[in-house]
Design an enzyme around this catalytic site. Structure first.
Site, PDB file in Angstrom:
ATOM      1  N   ARG A 157       9.323  -4.077  -6.973  1.00 50.68           N
ATOM      2  CA  ARG A 157       8.494  -3.117  -7.845  1.00 50.68           C
ATOM      3  C   ARG A 157       7.851  -1.956  -6.790  1.00 50.68           C
ATOM      4  O   ARG A 157       6.853  -1.322  -7.325  1.00 50.68           O
ATOM      5  CB  ARG A 157       7.593  -3.806  -8.698  1.00 50.68           C
ATOM      6  CG  ARG A 157       8.027  -4.930  -9.453  1.00 50.68           C
ATOM      7  CD  ARG A 157       6.968  -5.738 -10.091  1.00 50.68           C
ATOM      8  NE  ARG A 157       7.529  -6.693 -11.288  1.00 50.68           N
ATOM      9  CZ  ARG A 157       7.184  -8.102 -11.376  1.00 50.68           C
ATOM     10  NH1 ARG A 157       6.059  -8.293 -10.717  1.00 50.68           N
ATOM     11  NH2 ARG A 157       7.723  -8.484 -12.248  1.00 50.68           N
ATOM     12  N   GLU A 199      -6.114   6.403  -6.379  1.00 50.47           N
ATOM     13  CA  GLU A 199      -5.677   5.566  -7.699  1.00 50.47           C
ATOM     14  C   GLU A 199      -6.902   5.222  -8.368  1.00 50.47           C
ATOM     15  O   GLU A 199      -7.157   5.284  -9.375  1.00 50.47           O
ATOM     16  CB  GLU A 199      -4.995   4.310  -7.286  1.00 50.47           C
ATOM     17  CG  GLU A 199      -3.525   4.826  -6.673  1.00 50.47           C
ATOM     18  CD  GLU A 199      -2.425   4.808  -7.776  1.00 50.47           C
ATOM     19  OE1 GLU A 199      -3.097   5.038  -9.024  1.00 50.47           O
ATOM     20  OE2 GLU A 199      -1.287   5.102  -7.698  1.00 50.47           O
ATOM     21  N   LYS A 209      -5.556  -5.776  -5.637  1.00 50.67           N
ATOM     22  CA  LYS A 209      -4.933  -7.041  -5.813  1.00 50.67           C
ATOM     23  C   LYS A 209      -3.577  -6.594  -4.848  1.00 50.67           C
ATOM     24  O   LYS A 209      -3.043  -5.573  -4.737  1.00 50.67           O
ATOM     25  CB  LYS A 209      -4.216  -6.983  -7.451  1.00 50.67           C
ATOM     26  CG  LYS A 209      -3.166  -8.197  -7.322  1.00 50.67           C
ATOM     27  CD  LYS A 209      -2.641  -8.456  -8.906  1.00 50.67           C
ATOM     28  CE  LYS A 209      -2.291  -9.679  -8.875  1.00 50.67           C
ATOM     29  NZ  LYS A 209      -1.402  -9.835 -10.398  1.00 50.67           N
ATOM     30  N   LYS A 256      -3.113  -1.845  -6.974  1.00 49.81           N
ATOM     31  CA  LYS A 256      -2.168  -2.795  -6.785  1.00 49.81           C
ATOM     32  C   LYS A 256      -1.008  -2.678  -6.106  1.00 49.81           C
ATOM     33  O   LYS A 256      -0.380  -1.794  -6.238  1.00 49.81           O
ATOM     34  CB  LYS A 256      -1.856  -3.365  -8.465  1.00 49.81           C
ATOM     35  CG  LYS A 256      -0.944  -4.555  -8.458  1.00 49.81           C
ATOM     36  CD  LYS A 256      -0.703  -4.873 -10.018  1.00 49.81           C
ATOM     37  CE  LYS A 256       0.357  -6.206  -9.851  1.00 49.81           C
ATOM     38  NZ  LYS A 256       0.839  -6.354 -11.159  1.00 49.81           N
ATOM     39  N   SER A 273      -1.242 -15.593  -6.209  1.00 44.30           N
ATOM     40  CA  SER A 273      -0.568 -16.958  -6.025  1.00 44.30           C
ATOM     41  C   SER A 273      -0.239 -17.338  -4.439  1.00 44.30           C
ATOM     42  O   SER A 273      -0.469 -18.447  -4.332  1.00 44.30           O
ATOM     43  CB  SER A 273       0.415 -16.685  -6.877  1.00 44.30           C
ATOM     44  OG  SER A 273       1.275 -16.046  -6.524  1.00 44.30           O
TER      45      SER A 273
END
Length: 326
Positions: free
Chosen positions: A218, A234, A249, A197, A275
């Protein structure tokens, strides 16, 4: 031999020929519908930056889930927006809190006819908008956050979620959650790891969707957009910790990452058409710059072609309806 012995256009001559020779197809069962429910609403609340998407009430969420079942959609991913937030996101642990209640309500509505998935993350529940608790320096405390994730995961499994989606990108989150589920007797509750992500500019509309309180960014825990090999590390770590599925993502700007992950993954691979990717297509279509239906279909097919077994997309039910028509 080359032309005229080879004419690839022979396999493109008619719609029937193109269907017959297509390498990839979309199916409703490949699609997962992300859905938001906001505590305290009496009517669904439209999300301005995501035309056609709303923050649901309990009743409209149940209707959306029932419609997804009718259309053959594979799953629904639930996100909850509480009325009250605090520094540790304690509303996430309340059995009667907005997300845990929504899980129970949707399961009561659809049973096992739809895979009910839920977001295991604190960003919707904290008053600072980060995906974990903060230390005295304002840095997200990885290990303290894991303790909450474990409790949150068990609460969601108790509520009836089939699949849990830890999305906070904390180191070790899959192993901690898997162990907590085993200890609580939820041996059949699956985990889809948001394994790769990225910190992305395309999350903007989602921040409106969950009324995010985030200040700053973040980037200390989500991946750097410049990194490709790191995604494999990961994913491998999450697989070693017991992930039942892994996710990339965003999807559309990270198709190379998706292809890399699909090549090495021993479990099903998901990708989240986020989104901002949704909003760009809707905005271009609204301006008459692109064919909306064709662009939506092509975008999701491209994600499947890159290697996703399943795609989270806000168009899931709409696409499923188109596939039924055709």
């Amino acid at each position: 031999m080359s032309f005229p012995h080879h004419r690839p256009r022979r396999l493109r001559t008619t719609p029937a020929m193109r269907r017959l020779t297509a390498e990839y197809r979309l199916a409703p069962a490949d699609l997962i519908l992300p859905a938001f429910i906001r505590e305290g609403l009496s009517e669904p609340n439209p999300i301005a930056s995501m035309p056609g998407v709303v923050q649901h009430t309990t009743d409209t969420l149940k209707r959306a889930a029932a419609e997804a079942v009718e259309l053959g959609v594979g799953g629904i991913m639930l996100f909850g927006i509480p009325e009250t937030r605090d520094a540790e996101g304690t509303a996430s642990l309340d059995p009667d809190g907005v997300l845990n209640k929504a899980i129970r309500d949707v399961r009561a509505e659809v049973g096992d006819s739809l895979v009910v998935m839920s977001d295991v993350c604190l960003d919707e529940f904290t008053d600072h908008g980060h995906c974990g608790v903060l230390d005295s320096d304002g840095y997200v405390d990885n290990d303290a956050t894991l303790e909450i994730y474990a409790r949150m995961a068990v609460a969601q499994a108790d509520a009836g979620a089939h699949v849990l989606g830890p999305s906070g990108m904390m180191d070790g989150q899959i192993g901690v959650i898997r162990q907590a589920l085993e200890d609580a007797g939820h041996v059949n509750t699956a985990v889809v790891a948001y394994a790769a992500k990225y910190a992305s500019a395309f999350y903007g509309p989602f921040r409106e969707a969950v009324d995010s309180q985030l200040k700053g960014d973040r980037r200390t825990y989500q991946m750097d957009a410049a990194n490709r090999r790191e995604a494999i590390q990961e994913v491998e770590l999450d697989l070693a910790e017991g992930a039942d599925m892994v996710m990339v993502k965003p999807a559309m700007s990270y198709l190379d990452i998706l292809a890399d992950v699909a090549e090495i993954s021993t479990v099903p691979v998901a990708a989240y058409q986020i989104s901002g990717e949704y909003a760009m297509i809707e905005a271009a279509a609204a301006n008459g710059w692109i064919d909306r239906r064709a662009a939506i279909t092509e975008s999701v097919l491209g994600i499947r072609r890159a290697g996703a077994n399943m795609v989270l997309t806000y168009w899931a039910s709409e696409i499923a309806g188109w596939l039924r028509e055709s």
